[in-house]
Design a protein around this motif. Structure first.
Motif, PDB file in Angstrom:
ATOM      1  N   PHE A 163       0.834  -1.208   0.000  1.00 26.78           N
ATOM      2  CA  PHE A 163       0.000   0.000   0.000  1.00 26.78           C
ATOM      3  C   PHE A 163       0.867   1.256   0.000  1.00 26.78           C
ATOM      4  N   LYS A 164       1.903   1.250   0.815  1.00 29.24           N
ATOM      5  CA  LYS A 164       2.791   2.418   0.908  1.00 29.24           C
ATOM      6  C   LYS A 164       3.453   2.693  -0.443  1.00 29.24           C
ATOM      7  N   PHE A 165       3.952   1.639  -1.074  1.00 29.09           N
ATOM      8  CA  PHE A 165       4.564   1.758  -2.402  1.00 29.09           C
ATOM      9  C   PHE A 165       3.571   2.341  -3.404  1.00 29.09           C
ATOM     10  N   PHE A 166       2.358   1.795  -3.417  1.00 32.48           N
ATOM     11  CA  PHE A 166       1.360   2.201  -4.408  1.00 32.48           C
ATOM     12  C   PHE A 166       0.921   3.645  -4.191  1.00 32.48           C
ATOM     13  N   LEU A 167       0.611   4.005  -2.949  1.00 27.05           N
ATOM     14  CA  LEU A 167       0.076   5.341  -2.665  1.00 27.05           C
ATOM     15  C   LEU A 167       1.117   6.426  -2.872  1.00 27.05           C
ATOM     16  N   TYR A 168       2.351   6.197  -2.426  1.00 28.39           N
ATOM     17  CA  TYR A 168       3.419   7.173  -2.622  1.00 28.39           C
ATOM     18  C   TYR A 168       3.594   7.493  -4.105  1.00 28.39           C
ATOM     19  N   THR A 169       3.759   6.441  -4.908  1.00 27.27           N
ATOM     20  CA  THR A 169       4.082   6.649  -6.324  1.00 27.27           C
ATOM     21  C   THR A 169       2.882   7.158  -7.117  1.00 27.27           C
ATOM     22  N   LEU A 170       1.676   6.710  -6.731  1.00 25.80           N
ATOM     23  CA  LEU A 170       0.478   7.163  -7.448  1.00 25.80           C
ATOM     24  C   LEU A 170       0.200   8.642  -7.181  1.00 25.80           C
ATOM     25  N   ALA A 218      10.710  12.317  -8.429  1.00 25.04           N
ATOM     26  CA  ALA A 218      11.518  12.288  -7.209  1.00 25.04           C
ATOM     27  C   ALA A 218      11.093  11.139  -6.302  1.00 25.04           C
ATOM     28  N   VAL A 219       9.779  10.859  -6.253  1.00 23.82           N
ATOM     29  CA  VAL A 219       9.289   9.737  -5.440  1.00 23.82           C
ATOM     30  C   VAL A 219       9.786   8.421  -6.020  1.00 23.82           C
ATOM     31  N   LYS A 220       9.833   8.353  -7.334  1.00 22.62           N
ATOM     32  CA  LYS A 220      10.205   7.099  -7.998  1.00 22.62           C
ATOM     33  C   LYS A 220      11.703   6.822  -7.875  1.00 22.62           C
ATOM     34  N   VAL A 221      12.543   7.889  -7.802  1.00 23.81           N
ATOM     35  CA  VAL A 221      14.011   7.684  -7.832  1.00 23.81           C
ATOM     36  C   VAL A 221      14.528   6.803  -6.689  1.00 23.81           C
ATOM     37  N   PRO A 222      14.225   6.945  -5.393  1.00 22.74           N
ATOM     38  CA  PRO A 222      13.545   8.064  -4.755  1.00 22.74           C
ATOM     39  C   PRO A 222      14.579   9.034  -4.172  1.00 22.74           C
ATOM     40  N   MET A 223      14.253  10.331  -4.226  1.00 22.32           N
ATOM     41  CA  MET A 223      15.121  11.355  -3.663  1.00 22.32           C
ATOM     42  C   MET A 223      14.744  11.613  -2.201  1.00 22.32           C
ATOM     43  N   TRP A 224      15.710  12.058  -1.422  1.00 21.93           N
ATOM     44  CA  TRP A 224      15.404  12.506  -0.066  1.00 21.93           C
ATOM     45  C   TRP A 224      14.569  13.777  -0.188  1.00 21.93           C
ATOM     46  N   ALA A 243      15.180  -7.086  -6.436  1.00 19.70           N
ATOM     47  CA  ALA A 243      16.175  -6.958  -7.510  1.00 19.70           C
ATOM     48  C   ALA A 243      15.646  -6.088  -8.645  1.00 19.70           C
ATOM     49  N   VAL A 244      14.416  -6.333  -9.088  1.00 25.51           N
ATOM     50  CA  VAL A 244      13.833  -5.558 -10.192  1.00 25.51           C
ATOM     51  C   VAL A 244      13.545  -4.122  -9.760  1.00 25.51           C
ATOM     52  N   LEU A 245      13.054  -3.962  -8.528  1.00 23.15           N
ATOM     53  CA  LEU A 245      12.753  -2.621  -8.018  1.00 23.15           C
ATOM     54  C   LEU A 245      14.009  -1.759  -8.003  1.00 23.15           C
ATOM     55  N   ALA A 246      15.106  -2.295  -7.458  1.00 23.89           N
ATOM     56  CA  ALA A 246      16.348  -1.524  -7.361  1.00 23.89           C
ATOM     57  C   ALA A 246      17.021  -1.353  -8.718  1.00 23.89           C
ATOM     58  N   ALA A 247      17.027  -2.433  -9.497  1.00 23.94           N
ATOM     59  CA  ALA A 247      17.784  -2.409 -10.757  1.00 23.94           C
ATOM     60  C   ALA A 247      17.100  -1.606 -11.857  1.00 23.94           C
ATOM     61  N   ILE A 248      15.760  -1.654 -11.923  1.00 24.24           N
ATOM     62  CA  ILE A 248      15.051  -1.030 -13.049  1.00 24.24           C
ATOM     63  C   ILE A 248      14.067   0.052 -12.618  1.00 24.24           C
ATOM     64  N   MET A 249      13.180  -0.259 -11.661  1.00 27.72           N
ATOM     65  CA  MET A 249      12.057   0.650 -11.397  1.00 27.72           C
ATOM     66  C   MET A 249      12.494   2.015 -10.869  1.00 27.72           C
ATOM     67  N   LEU A 250      13.593   2.056 -10.095  1.00 30.39           N
ATOM     68  CA  LEU A 250      14.089   3.356  -9.634  1.00 30.39           C
ATOM     69  C   LEU A 250      14.552   4.212 -10.811  1.00 30.39           C
ATOM     70  N   LYS A 251      14.968   3.551 -11.890  1.00 30.28           N
ATOM     71  CA  LYS A 251      15.490   4.291 -13.059  1.00 30.28           C
ATOM     72  C   LYS A 251      14.371   4.972 -13.847  1.00 30.28           C
ATOM     73  N   LEU A 252      13.116   4.515 -13.637  1.00 28.53           N
ATOM     74  CA  LEU A 252      12.000   5.146 -14.352  1.00 28.53           C
ATOM     75  C   LEU A 252      11.901   6.618 -13.970  1.00 28.53           C
ATOM     76  N   GLY A 253      12.093   6.925 -12.680  1.00 29.99           N
ATOM     77  CA  GLY A 253      12.035   8.316 -12.227  1.00 29.99           C
ATOM     78  C   GLY A 253      13.186   9.132 -12.768  1.00 29.99           C
ATOM     79  N   ALA A 254      14.393   8.574 -12.705  1.00 34.02           N
ATOM     80  CA  ALA A 254      15.563   9.289 -13.215  1.00 34.02           C
ATOM     81  C   ALA A 254      15.429   9.548 -14.713  1.00 34.02           C
TER      82      ALA A 254
END
Length: 491
Positions: A163-170, A218-224, A243-254
Motif C-alpha cells: 500500500f505504501k509503495f502504491f500510494l506514494y508513487t500514485l 523524485a518519489v520514484k528515484v527516490p530522492m530525499w 532486484a527488479v525494483l532496485a535495478a530497473i524501477m528506480l530508473k524510471l524516475g531518473a
C-alpha cells in the motif's frame, strides 16, 4: 510490428499466457515457459543494439501509428543513446530474476513469473515511449504487477509495504498527469514529446511544470526526503521483487527527469538546480550515514540504493557532459550491482530465513564460493575501481568538481561512506569464526545460483574495466540534450 514493439509485447504475451496455467502440477512447465519468454524478450533487444547507429543523437527504430485519434494520441516508440542501454538492462535483469526464482518460489508460480514478464514489457514501454500519454500509461501500469509481487509473495508486513509503495508513487504521478494535460492544451492538442521540447513557455508555467514532474519522478528515484517508502518495500518484497525494483524501477524516475523536466522546462531546471543538488547531496551523505547503522541486510542495501541514486540526480543538474553521462552510466551500473546485492541476500535468506546481520558471522567458512561473489559485489557497491560501481560515480564527481569544487568534495565523501557500510556488513556477515550452529549447517551455492552470480559478476567487471561501449552510445544524445537545455525558452 517493429523491434521495439517486439521487445515490449514478447514478455507481456508470455506473461499473460503463464497466468492461464494455474495448476500447481504445471509448475515445471511454467518455469520453462517463463524462461523462454524472458530469453526471447532479451533476444529481440539484441538487434536493437546491433542496428543502433552509434554517434547519432537522433531517435531511432521509430514506430508510430494512431492510437486514440480523437485526442491525437499515438502509439509512438523510439530509442536514442539515453534509453538504449536501459531497454537492454531491463530484458537482461528479467532473465536473471526468472532463473533466480526457479526453485525458491513454490506457490502460485505462474502468477509470480507472469507478473515479472508483464512488468518487464511495461518498463521497456516506459523507456521507449515517444508519446507523453503512452509514457504515462506504461509508467502507471508498472505499479500493478509490482504491487502484486510485494503483496502476495512478500514478508509479514507485505500488505502495508505494498500500500505504501502504491500510494506514494500514485500520488506523485497525479500531478504529472495535470502537467501533461496542460502541455497538451498549450501545444495545440499534441502529446508528442519532441513537439513539447520546442514549446516556448513562460517562467511561471515552467516552474509549475518542473515541480509537477518533480513530484512524480523524485518519489520514484527516490530522492530525499520522499525516499522513506523504499526501505520498507525492500524489506518486505521477495528477492526477485527487490532486484527488479532496485535495478530497473528506480530508473524510471531518473529517466523521467531526462525526458520531461530538463528539456520541457530548461529555465526552471537551471533556476532550481541548487535545490536539486542540495537534495542529492543529502541523499548521498546523510542516507549513506543512515545505511551504516542498519541491522537488516536488505535495509542497508536499500538505503545504499538511495545514496547511489543521489549521484544520478546530482549529475543531471550539474549540466555538463561528464556529469550527465556519468549519471546515466551510474543508472546502468547500479542496475547490475544492486540486483547482485539483493539476489545475494536472497541466497542467504533462502537458507536461514533471516536478514539480520547479527544472525550471521563466518559464512566464508561454510560458503566459500558464494563469499567470493559477495566480496566482489560488496566492493562494486562501495565503488572500487575496476568494477561497474566506480565508473559512473567517478564521472559524476569529476563533473561536480568542474561545476563547483566543494560540491565535488561533498560528493566524493560518499565513496568513504559507501566503503564503510558495505565492508562493515561484509565483515560481520562473512568473516571471522562461524557465528552459530545455523551458519555451520549452510551449504554453498548450487549450479543455478552459481550461474546467476557468474553472469552478474561478468557484467559488473566488464562495465568496470571497459565502459567505452556504454559511453559511446549515450554521449551524442547527452550532448544534444545539454545544448537544448542551455537555450532559454522563456517567452
Amino acid at each position: 510490428m517493429g523491434l521495439l514493439s517486439l521487445a515490449i509485447w514478447t514478455p507481456i504475451v508470455f506473461g499473460v499466457l503463464l497466468l492461464t496455467l494455474g495448476c500447481e502440477k504445471q509448475a515445471g512447465l511454467v518455469r520453462w515457459l517463463a524462461l523462454l519468454g524472458a530469453l526471447l524478450g532479451l533476444a529481440v533487444t539484441v538487434p536493437i543494439y546491433t542496428g543502433f547507429e552509434i554517434g547519432s543523437a537522433a531517435m531511432q527504430m521509430v514506430e508510430k501509428s494512431v492510437w486514440i485519434d480523437r485526442f491525437n494520441i499515438h502509439y509512438h516508440l523510439a530509442v536514442d543513446g539515453i534509453s538504449l542501454w536501459l531497454v537492454l538492462l531491463t530484458a537482461f535483469i528479467t532473465v536473471v530474476v526468472v532463473v533466480a526464482g526457479w526453485e525458491v518460489i513454490t506457490e502460485r508460480v505462474n502468477q509470480y513469473m507472469g507478473a515479472f514478464l508483464i512488468l518487464s514489457g511495461l518498463m521497456i514501454g516506459v523507456f521507449t515511449a515517444a508519446d507523453a500519454m503512452l509514457f504515462y500509461v506504461f509508467f502507471e501500469a508498472t505499479l500493478i504487477p509490482m504491487y502484486l509481487i510485494i503483496g502476495i509473495w512478500g514478508g509479514p508486513n507485505k500488505i502495508y509495504a505494498a500500500f505504501k509503495f502504491f500510494l506514494y508513487t500514485l500520488l506523485g504521478s497525479l500531478l504529472m498527469l495535470v502537467a501533461l494535460i496542460y502541455l497538451y492544451n498549450v501545444s495545440g492538442g499534441s502529446f508528442d514529446l519532441a513537439a513539447w521540447h520546442k514549446l516556448p513557455l513562460g517562467a511561471t508555467p515552467q516552474t509549475l511544470l518542473f515541480f509537477a514532474f518533480f513530484a512524480a519522478f523524485a518519489v520514484k528515484v527516490p530522492m530525499w526526503p520522499v525516499h522513506t517508502w523504499l526501505p520498507d518495500v525492500h524489506v518486505e518484497a521477495p528477492t526477485g521483487g527487490s532486484a527488479v525494483l532496485a535495478a530497473i524501477m528506480l530508473k524510471l524516475g531518473a529517466y523521467g527527469f531526462l525526458r520531461f523536466s530538463l528539456p520541457i522546462a530548461p529555465d526552471a531546471s537551471h533556476e532550481w538546480a541548487g535545490l536539486m543538488i542540495g537534495l542529492s547531496l543529502v541523499a548521498v551523505i546523510y542516507v549513506g550515514l543512515v545505511a551504516m547503522v542498519q541491522q537488516d541486510m536488505k535495509k542497508l542495501v536499500a538505503y545504499s540504493s538511495v545514496a547511489h541514486m543521489g549521484f544520478v540526480s546530482l549529475g543531471f543538474f550539474l549540466f555538463n557532459d561528464l556529469s550527465v553521462s556519468g549519471a546515466i552510466v551510474q543508472m546502468i551500473a547500479h542496475g547490475f550491482v544492486s540486483a547482485a546485492m539483493f539476489l545475494g541476500i536472497g541466497v542467504l535468506y533462502d537458507r536461514m530465513h533471516s536478514r539480520e546481520i547479527a544472525d550471521y558471522g563466518g559464512v566464508i567458512n561454510t560458503m566459500p564460493k558464494f563469499a567470493a561473489f559477495a566480496l566482489l559485489f560488496t566492493m562494486a557497491n562501495a565503488g572500487l575501481p575496476g568494477t561497474a560501481g566506480f565508473v559512473g560515480e567517478w564521472m559524476v564527481i569529476l563533473g561536480a568538481v568542474q561545476a563547483n569544487f566543494w560540491v565535488g568534495v561533498a560528493a566524493a565523501s560518499a565513496l568513504i561512506f559507501g566503503a564503510s557500510y558495505s565492508l562493515w556488513m561484509f565483515k560481520r556477515v562473512y568473516l571471522g569464526p562461524v557465528g552459530n550452529d545455523h551458519v555451520k549447517e549452510l551449504t554453498d551455492i548450487n549450479a543455478r545460483e552459481f550461474l546467476v552470480m557468474t553472469v552478474l559478476a561478468v557484467m559488473v567487471l566488464y562495465m568496470g574495466i571497459h565502459p567505452k561501449p556504454f559511453t559511446d552510445v549515450l554521449t551524442p544524445s547527452v550532448t544534444e540534450l545539454l545544448q537544448h537545455v542551455a537555450v532559454s525558452k522563456l517567452k
